[in-house]
Enzyme design. Structure first.
Site, PDB file in Angstrom:
ATOM      1  N   ASP A   1      -2.595   3.080  -3.008  1.00  0.00           N
ATOM      2  CA  ASP A   1      -1.247   2.630  -2.638  1.00  0.00           C
ATOM      3  C   ASP A   1      -0.904   1.485  -3.574  1.00  0.00           C
ATOM      4  O   ASP A   1      -0.842   0.324  -3.199  1.00  0.00           O
ATOM      5  CB  ASP A   1      -1.297   2.178  -1.171  1.00  0.00           C
ATOM      6  CG  ASP A   1       0.046   1.685  -0.658  1.00  0.00           C
ATOM      7  OD1 ASP A   1       1.032   1.735  -1.414  1.00  0.00           O
ATOM      8  OD2 ASP A   1       0.088   1.222   0.494  1.00  0.00           O
TER       9      ASP A   1
ATOM     10  N   PRO B   1      -0.464  -5.623 -12.797  1.00  0.00           N
ATOM     11  CA  PRO B   1      -1.837  -5.569 -12.284  1.00  0.00           C
ATOM     12  C   PRO B   1      -2.342  -4.166 -11.957  1.00  0.00           C
ATOM     13  O   PRO B   1      -3.542  -3.956 -11.844  1.00  0.00           O
ATOM     14  CB  PRO B   1      -1.783  -6.436 -11.010  1.00  0.00           C
ATOM     15  CG  PRO B   1      -0.347  -6.724 -10.731  1.00  0.00           C
ATOM     16  CD  PRO B   1       0.396  -6.503 -11.995  1.00  0.00           C
TER      17      PRO B   1
ATOM     18  N   GLN C   1       1.295 -11.959  -9.599  1.00  0.00           N
ATOM     19  CA  GLN C   1       2.652 -11.427  -9.691  1.00  0.00           C
ATOM     20  C   GLN C   1       3.628 -12.359  -8.969  1.00  0.00           C
ATOM     21  O   GLN C   1       3.228 -13.236  -8.208  1.00  0.00           O
ATOM     22  CB  GLN C   1       2.708 -10.020  -9.083  1.00  0.00           C
ATOM     23  CG  GLN C   1       2.136  -9.931  -7.675  1.00  0.00           C
ATOM     24  CD  GLN C   1       1.543  -8.571  -7.325  1.00  0.00           C
ATOM     25  OE1 GLN C   1       1.857  -7.559  -7.956  1.00  0.00           O
ATOM     26  NE2 GLN C   1       0.694  -8.518  -6.315  1.00  0.00           N
TER      27      GLN C   1
ATOM     28  N   GLU D   1      -7.231  -5.084  -1.575  1.00  0.00           N
ATOM     29  CA  GLU D   1      -5.984  -5.549  -2.213  1.00  0.00           C
ATOM     30  C   GLU D   1      -6.349  -6.719  -3.116  1.00  0.00           C
ATOM     31  O   GLU D   1      -6.934  -7.701  -2.654  1.00  0.00           O
ATOM     32  CB  GLU D   1      -5.002  -5.981  -1.110  1.00  0.00           C
ATOM     33  CG  GLU D   1      -3.847  -6.867  -1.550  1.00  0.00           C
ATOM     34  CD  GLU D   1      -2.896  -6.205  -2.551  1.00  0.00           C
ATOM     35  OE1 GLU D   1      -2.359  -5.131  -2.220  1.00  0.00           O
ATOM     36  OE2 GLU D   1      -2.719  -6.770  -3.646  1.00  0.00           O
TER      37      GLU D   1
ATOM     38  N   HIS E   1       4.677   5.072   4.045  1.00  0.00           N
ATOM     39  CA  HIS E   1       3.375   4.817   4.671  1.00  0.00           C
ATOM     40  C   HIS E   1       2.850   6.022   5.442  1.00  0.00           C
ATOM     41  O   HIS E   1       1.652   6.311   5.422  1.00  0.00           O
ATOM     42  CB  HIS E   1       3.459   3.566   5.552  1.00  0.00           C
ATOM     43  CG  HIS E   1       3.651   2.327   4.748  1.00  0.00           C
ATOM     44  ND1 HIS E   1       4.578   1.357   5.061  1.00  0.00           N
ATOM     45  CD2 HIS E   1       3.051   1.907   3.603  1.00  0.00           C
ATOM     46  CE1 HIS E   1       4.527   0.397   4.153  1.00  0.00           C
ATOM     47  NE2 HIS E   1       3.621   0.709   3.261  1.00  0.00           N
TER      48      HIS E   1
ATOM     49  N   GLY F   1      -9.805  -3.606  -6.874  1.00  0.00           N
ATOM     50  CA  GLY F   1     -10.101  -2.243  -6.427  1.00  0.00           C
ATOM     51  C   GLY F   1     -10.898  -1.444  -7.437  1.00  0.00           C
ATOM     52  O   GLY F   1     -11.721  -0.584  -7.075  1.00  0.00           O
TER      53      GLY F   1
ATOM     54  N   THR G   1       1.084  -0.591  -6.902  1.00  0.00           N
ATOM     55  CA  THR G   1       2.392  -0.868  -7.495  1.00  0.00           C
ATOM     56  C   THR G   1       2.570   0.065  -8.692  1.00  0.00           C
ATOM     57  O   THR G   1       1.722   0.931  -8.959  1.00  0.00           O
ATOM     58  CB  THR G   1       2.474  -2.342  -7.935  1.00  0.00           C
ATOM     59  OG1 THR G   1       1.334  -2.645  -8.746  1.00  0.00           O
ATOM     60  CG2 THR G   1       2.466  -3.273  -6.725  1.00  0.00           C
ATOM     61  N   ASP G   2       3.669  -0.093  -9.403  1.00  0.00           N
ATOM     62  CA  ASP G   2       3.956   0.771 -10.545  1.00  0.00           C
ATOM     63  C   ASP G   2       2.957   0.533 -11.684  1.00  0.00           C
ATOM     64  O   ASP G   2       2.317  -0.511 -11.741  1.00  0.00           O
ATOM     65  CB  ASP G   2       5.397   0.506 -11.021  1.00  0.00           C
ATOM     66  CG  ASP G   2       6.397   0.750  -9.906  1.00  0.00           C
ATOM     67  OD1 ASP G   2       6.534   1.904  -9.470  1.00  0.00           O
ATOM     68  OD2 ASP G   2       7.024  -0.225  -9.443  1.00  0.00           O
TER      69      ASP G   2
END
Lengths: 277, 277
Positions: A156, A163, A32, A107, A63, A139, A158-159
């Protein structure tokens, strides 16, 4: 000359723009586009693929709320997995819980971890803690390879574009279920109820098909579209709405408290209707 | 060619932009610049002085939350005053309460009322109801001239710049107090806790100096800066956190419900700290 960064495209017809005082870092990683900028309003910010991930001003909200609701719902969380969350913010909150012996961060993009450590030490500060393990791998594959191991899993991500698409799929949720112990709790960030009217019922249905106790809860996240953010929780045993807070540890937070925990599950009618679709 | 409207200036360093499909109306009234536009994302929108006032997509949230919390806290609200709120949205919610015999709207800008009736009938629909009185006069003067008359006063103002400045001042609050009956309730919209760190403690202090029961409550308003909106309530007698909902009327809402009423008073730590300043 004023420099502004605009988040455009994630919600068609809407753009949130923030004035930028300095661009500190920009690169195209293997996964990204990544940028770190300083802003007068929100302090330092991390952007991925031109979407705001986190800012120093408001990062505590997201968080704290992705972490403490599940960690206080579980009676004795020892081993916690975070999928995504390479900035380390969720990990920082997780290790505030004295029962936690191991927090694992998975991650996919190593550069998010490295850049966060360099530019966002307030958020990434716990990533070198001896209780923390960081794996820069996929993941989806990681949960496939781990069974009956975690007390809590937090997604947690991303949209659901780029990815992270696979982190919103039924097969991934099933593997998370299997990676949890018999009293485990799953939480995923699941976007805004204003602008994701298809995603939220879909995820809710998937999670409900796996867990006896499924809930959505809300938090105010000012730098995400609409400011109203949902988290979907599946729990094998513990009810997040029936926590005995007198037995829970105390630690410093800026958003989360026990009243906020309870209030987060009070859903406006239109959100209730969305998940009952 | 894409047309976008941008809200800039209300929070320095931040801009929310919305794609516009059609500009339906624009004028400079005696008080402010007024625009009505159609948007693909939020439906029809009303802008005043380049700031978003309301949109068809999310107006129900703000209008329900400024109205029903106070109207359900009061045991028998009969006469209700709205200062500002010329679009009529709060009035529409108020007359859902069967006990209400008279709802008075005092909007300084006649054109806001007229344009809302013409272009936003879904919001303004109650303004011709026989229970409703509309006065296009200065709200500051109006409350000065009325004593011991209202059960509930709602201040549905624009931001504390331009024509609404006086609606955030201590002398106005004192006159509202005097315009309320001995068990009256006052509510004002008081902006976002993220971006108004001076205003909110100031208003809270003013209201606390007048009323024995003072509270702040929150709602998710996606088209206002940060999406997190505060309302400040002063109550002479009734406690909004101790309502016997079994005695309250039922009516149709899309955001407000009794759980949401209770949850709205659960304040994140940083908001609590703000009002304890």
């Amino acid at each position: 000359m004023e420099l502004w960064y605009s988040e455009r495209g994630i919600v068609p017809g809407l753009a949130l723009s923030v004035e930028v005082s300095k661009v500190l870092h920009e690169e195209q990683t293997d996964f990204q586009h990544l940028a770190v900028v300083d802003t007068p309003l929100c302090g330092r910010m991390l952007w991925l693929d031109n979407i705001i991930m986190t800012s120093i001003k408001d990062e505590f909200i997201y968080h704290e709320m992705i972490s403490h609701v599940a960690l206080n719902t579980h009676e004795n969380p020892k081993k916690v997995l975070v999928i995504g969350g390479g900035d380390g913010g969720a990990i920082r909150e997780i290790i505030k819980h004295p029962s936690v012996e191991k927090a694992v961060l998975v991650e996919i993009d190593r550069r998010v971890v490295e850049v966060s450590k360099e530019y966002l030490p307030e958020i990434a500060c716990a990533l070198d803690d001896p209780k923390v393990e960081v794996h820069c791998v996929d993941g989806i594959q990681y949960v496939r390879d781990h069974k009956n191991e975690f007390d809590v899993i937090l997604v947690d991500s991303t949209d659901p574009i780029g990815p992270a698409v696979g982190l919103f799929e039924g097969s991934f949720y099933k593997n998370c279920y299997d990676a949890l112990k018999e009293d485990g709790i799953f939480v995923a960030q699941t976007e805004s109820p204003y602008y994701n009217e298809e995603l939220i019922p879909k995820v809710n249905k998937d999670i409900r098909s796996l867990y006896p106790i499924t809930n959505i809860y809300l938090a105010y996240v000012p730098t995400y579209p609409s400011g109203c953010w949902t988290f979907t929780m599946g729990s094998k045993k513990y009810d997040p709405k029936a926590v005995d807070f007198s037995t829970r540890p105390s630690y410093k937070t800026r958003y989360y408290n026990h009243d906020v925990h309870k209030a987060a599950f009070a859903l406006p009618n239109f959100v209730q209707e969305l998940i009952n679709k």
